[in-house]
Scaffold this active site. Structure first.
Site, mmCIF file in Angstrom:
data_model
loop_
_atom_site.group_PDB
_atom_site.id
_atom_site.type_symbol
_atom_site.label_atom_id
_atom_site.label_comp_id
_atom_site.label_asym_id
_atom_site.label_seq_id
_atom_site.Cartn_x
_atom_site.Cartn_y
_atom_site.Cartn_z
ATOM 1 N N TRP A 12 0.854 -1.184 0.000
ATOM 2 C CA TRP A 12 0.000 0.000 0.000
ATOM 3 C C TRP A 12 0.893 1.237 0.000
ATOM 4 O O TRP A 12 0.420 2.304 0.268
ATOM 5 C CB TRP A 12 -0.893 0.106 1.226
ATOM 6 C CG TRP A 12 -2.352 -0.224 1.076
ATOM 7 C CD1 TRP A 12 -3.148 -0.683 2.095
ATOM 8 C CD2 TRP A 12 -3.228 -0.098 -0.049
ATOM 9 N NE1 TRP A 12 -4.437 -0.866 1.640
ATOM 10 C CE2 TRP A 12 -4.519 -0.517 0.331
ATOM 11 C CE3 TRP A 12 -3.046 0.321 -1.369
ATOM 12 C CZ2 TRP A 12 -5.611 -0.533 -0.540
ATOM 13 C CZ3 TRP A 12 -4.134 0.298 -2.249
ATOM 14 C CH2 TRP A 12 -5.398 -0.123 -1.828
ATOM 15 N N HIS A 27 -0.455 3.316 3.967
ATOM 16 C CA HIS A 27 -0.436 2.786 5.333
ATOM 17 C C HIS A 27 -0.645 3.886 6.374
ATOM 18 O O HIS A 27 -1.373 3.694 7.345
ATOM 19 C CB HIS A 27 0.882 2.054 5.602
ATOM 20 C CG HIS A 27 0.877 0.649 5.091
ATOM 21 N ND1 HIS A 27 0.060 -0.328 5.628
ATOM 22 C CD2 HIS A 27 1.569 0.045 4.100
ATOM 23 C CE1 HIS A 27 0.258 -1.464 4.980
ATOM 24 N NE2 HIS A 27 1.159 -1.269 4.052
ATOM 25 N N ASP A 72 7.417 -3.167 7.430
ATOM 26 C CA ASP A 72 8.103 -3.127 6.138
ATOM 27 C C ASP A 72 9.585 -2.795 6.281
ATOM 28 O O ASP A 72 10.312 -2.808 5.308
ATOM 29 C CB ASP A 72 7.474 -2.042 5.232
ATOM 30 C CG ASP A 72 6.423 -2.622 4.305
ATOM 31 O OD1 ASP A 72 6.412 -3.851 4.120
ATOM 32 O OD2 ASP A 72 5.618 -1.842 3.778
ATOM 33 N N ARG A 112 13.181 -2.865 8.966
ATOM 34 C CA ARG A 112 14.236 -3.797 9.366
ATOM 35 C C ARG A 112 13.755 -5.214 9.591
ATOM 36 O O ARG A 112 14.442 -6.166 9.271
ATOM 37 C CB ARG A 112 14.813 -3.334 10.715
ATOM 38 C CG ARG A 112 15.827 -2.270 10.650
ATOM 39 C CD ARG A 112 16.501 -2.214 12.003
ATOM 40 N NE ARG A 112 17.381 -3.358 12.164
ATOM 41 C CZ ARG A 112 18.682 -3.246 12.332
ATOM 42 N NH1 ARG A 112 19.230 -2.070 12.376
ATOM 43 N NH2 ARG A 112 19.433 -4.317 12.477
ATOM 44 N N HIS A 143 2.838 -10.852 4.614
ATOM 45 C CA HIS A 143 2.226 -9.635 4.060
ATOM 46 C C HIS A 143 1.203 -9.928 2.970
ATOM 47 O O HIS A 143 0.600 -9.006 2.441
ATOM 48 C CB HIS A 143 3.302 -8.709 3.487
ATOM 49 C CG HIS A 143 4.205 -8.113 4.527
ATOM 50 N ND1 HIS A 143 4.272 -6.770 4.797
ATOM 51 C CD2 HIS A 143 5.079 -8.697 5.399
ATOM 52 C CE1 HIS A 143 5.155 -6.538 5.755
ATOM 53 N NE2 HIS A 143 5.663 -7.690 6.138
ATOM 54 N N HIS A 156 -0.239 -2.865 10.274
ATOM 55 C CA HIS A 156 0.248 -2.981 8.895
ATOM 56 C C HIS A 156 -0.577 -3.984 8.071
ATOM 57 O O HIS A 156 -0.994 -3.703 6.945
ATOM 58 C CB HIS A 156 1.713 -3.409 8.927
ATOM 59 C CG HIS A 156 2.370 -3.394 7.577
ATOM 60 N ND1 HIS A 156 2.886 -2.247 7.011
ATOM 61 C CD2 HIS A 156 2.564 -4.376 6.662
ATOM 62 C CE1 HIS A 156 3.387 -2.529 5.818
ATOM 63 N NE2 HIS A 156 3.206 -3.813 5.578
ATOM 64 N N ASP A 163 -2.497 -4.026 4.373
ATOM 65 C CA ASP A 163 -2.107 -4.873 3.238
ATOM 66 C C ASP A 163 -3.221 -5.786 2.754
ATOM 67 O O ASP A 163 -3.360 -6.025 1.551
ATOM 68 C CB ASP A 163 -0.909 -5.761 3.628
ATOM 69 C CG ASP A 163 0.413 -5.021 3.481
ATOM 70 O OD1 ASP A 163 0.426 -3.907 2.930
ATOM 71 O OD2 ASP A 163 1.442 -5.571 3.930
ATOM 72 N N HIS A 187 -2.180 -8.001 -2.888
ATOM 73 C CA HIS A 187 -1.638 -8.783 -1.777
ATOM 74 C C HIS A 187 -2.446 -10.051 -1.557
ATOM 75 O O HIS A 187 -2.216 -10.798 -0.598
ATOM 76 C CB HIS A 187 -1.596 -7.948 -0.493
ATOM 77 C CG HIS A 187 -0.406 -7.044 -0.447
ATOM 78 N ND1 HIS A 187 0.667 -7.267 0.385
ATOM 79 C CD2 HIS A 187 -0.102 -5.944 -1.167
ATOM 80 C CE1 HIS A 187 1.574 -6.324 0.183
ATOM 81 N NE2 HIS A 187 1.132 -5.507 -0.750
ATOM 82 N N HIS A 222 2.047 -4.104 -9.328
ATOM 83 C CA HIS A 222 1.915 -4.054 -7.878
ATOM 84 C C HIS A 222 2.143 -2.620 -7.366
ATOM 85 O O HIS A 222 1.371 -2.107 -6.552
ATOM 86 C CB HIS A 222 2.911 -5.025 -7.232
ATOM 87 C CG HIS A 222 2.665 -5.244 -5.781
ATOM 88 N ND1 HIS A 222 1.933 -6.302 -5.302
ATOM 89 C CD2 HIS A 222 3.043 -4.532 -4.704
ATOM 90 C CE1 HIS A 222 1.873 -6.237 -3.985
ATOM 91 N NE2 HIS A 222 2.539 -5.175 -3.588
ATOM 92 N N ASP A 262 -0.076 -0.122 -5.134
ATOM 93 C CA ASP A 262 0.460 0.288 -3.828
ATOM 94 C C ASP A 262 0.477 1.800 -3.692
ATOM 95 O O ASP A 262 0.122 2.334 -2.641
ATOM 96 C CB ASP A 262 1.921 -0.168 -3.688
ATOM 97 C CG ASP A 262 2.058 -1.513 -3.016
ATOM 98 O OD1 ASP A 262 1.061 -2.043 -2.525
ATOM 99 O OD2 ASP A 262 3.203 -2.022 -2.972
#
Ligand SMILES: *[C@@H]1O[C@H](CO)[C@@H](O)[C@H](O)[C@H]1NC(C)=O
Ligand SMILES: *[C@@H]1O[C@H](CO)[C@@H](O)[C@H](O)[C@H]1NC(C)=O
Length: 311
Positions: free
Chosen positions: A20, A25, A64, A66, A78, A135, A139, A145, A168, A172
């Site tokens: 997204w 988000h 999304d 680390r 996801h 999150h 998604d 997704h 995609h 998004d």
């Protein structure tokens, strides 16, 4: 050769693959917040330890970041790869589409697991579970997704307003940015992106449901936190239905040979607006339901004097 391989690996690892897009988000998170009860504000603030530097929209991007690199297993949480036959037949089947070698590993099982973690009064992963949920409820409303074809559109190269994109990415971010008159670089300007997301969330909050958008709804709103799998399957199925009615409707060849910034974009806007609106509404209601079963603050506070007394 070696240099380009290294560079490729570097890019593959560090390119932000957002879902997204960050703008979508953030909007979902701010919109959900507007639906919170007072108790939910306290529940969420306590877990996120919100301060000026980190708000709920930042929390919505955490999954999304680390964590995807440090814990690659979370990547497949996801999405759910519906192995249906778009654009003629769209359908999510939990057994067929979620399991990976017998283990449920998809957005539906992830939402189920995170909801269970937050249903228990104590668990060391509650903060992470909350950030994942914020999150994933975003998604799961992004049609691509919920689709296996062309790997959720990531392998379908298209053009959008004369730029190269994959399908995609169009869903998004590009459609959202164009609709809100934002540059595609908005994600690099955090204060501006937050401000724009807040503005859109305010407008969505005031707006009414678009009655033309009921075609894909699979049942009444589902807010039963004891049945997360059932609710998440309904949400995924609604988004996946849009693969057949809009996303892949013109067929792959047309998508590859036409700029998607024109009539394709115009047709997509009401769908995206509807799904972002539902995302925020459902996330808000879901967290309200979770907040309502948490031990009350009095219960938590009462313990303190006793502990103090014993010391
Ligand atoms: C959810 O929890 C089940 C049971 O602990 C586990 O087998 C599964 O891998 C988890 N899936 C996700 C996506 O978290
Ligand atoms: C899933 O998508 C991939 C990539 O497009 C494709 O190769 C594969 O055949 C698809 N699987 C099914 C069961 O549709």
């Amino acid at each position: 050769m070696l240099v380009s391989t290294t560079l490729f690996v570097f890019l593959a690892i560090f390119q932000p693959i957002s879902c997204w897009g960050s703008f979508g988000h953030r909007t979902v998170a701010y919109l959900a917040q507007k639906h919170f009860t007072a108790g939910t504000h306290r529940f969420v603030d306590r877990l996120l330890e919100n301060d000026q530097g980190f708000d709920i929209s930042d929390a919505s991007l955490w999954a999304d970041g680390r964590v995807k690199r440090d814990n690659p297993r979370t990547r497949q949480w996801h999405w759910i790869d519906a192995k249906d036959k778009p654009p003629t037949h769209c359908e999510v089947n939990y057994q067929r589409d979620c399991e990976d070698n017998g283990t449920p590993e998809c957005i539906i099982s992830a939402i189920t697991n995170m909801t269970r973690v937050l249903s228990k009064p104590s668990n060391e992963y509650r903060k992470e579970a909350l950030m994942f949920l914020i999150h994933f409820l975003g998604d799961i409303h992004q049609p691509l997704h919920t689709e296996n074809a062309s790997r959720g559109g990531t392998q379908l190269d298209v053009r959008f307003d004369n730029r190269n994109e994959d399908l995609h990415g169009v869903w998004d971010s590009d459609i959202l940015h164009k609709y809100r008159h934002l540059p595609s670089s908005i994600g690099q300007n955090k204060p501006k992106e937050r401000e724009e997301a807040r503005k859109w969330a305010d407008e969505l909050y005031q707006s009414k449901e678009d009655k033309n958008m009921q075609l894909c709804k699979k049942g009444p709103e589902c807010y039963d936190i004891k049945k997360p799998q059932k609710c998440a399957l309904l949400w995924a199925s609604e988004a996946n239905c849009r693969i057949c009615t809009h996303v892949l409707k013109p067929k792959v060849k047309w998508l590859e040979n036409n700029d998607l910034g024109g009539e394709y974009y115009e047709d997509a806007v009401p769908v995206v607006v509807d799904l972002v609106r539902k995302s925020g509404l459902r996330l808000g209601a879901w967290l309200n339901a979770l907040a309502a079963i948490q031990p009350s603050e009095e219960d938590l506070v009462v313990q303190d004097p006793e502990v103090d007394g014993e010391l």
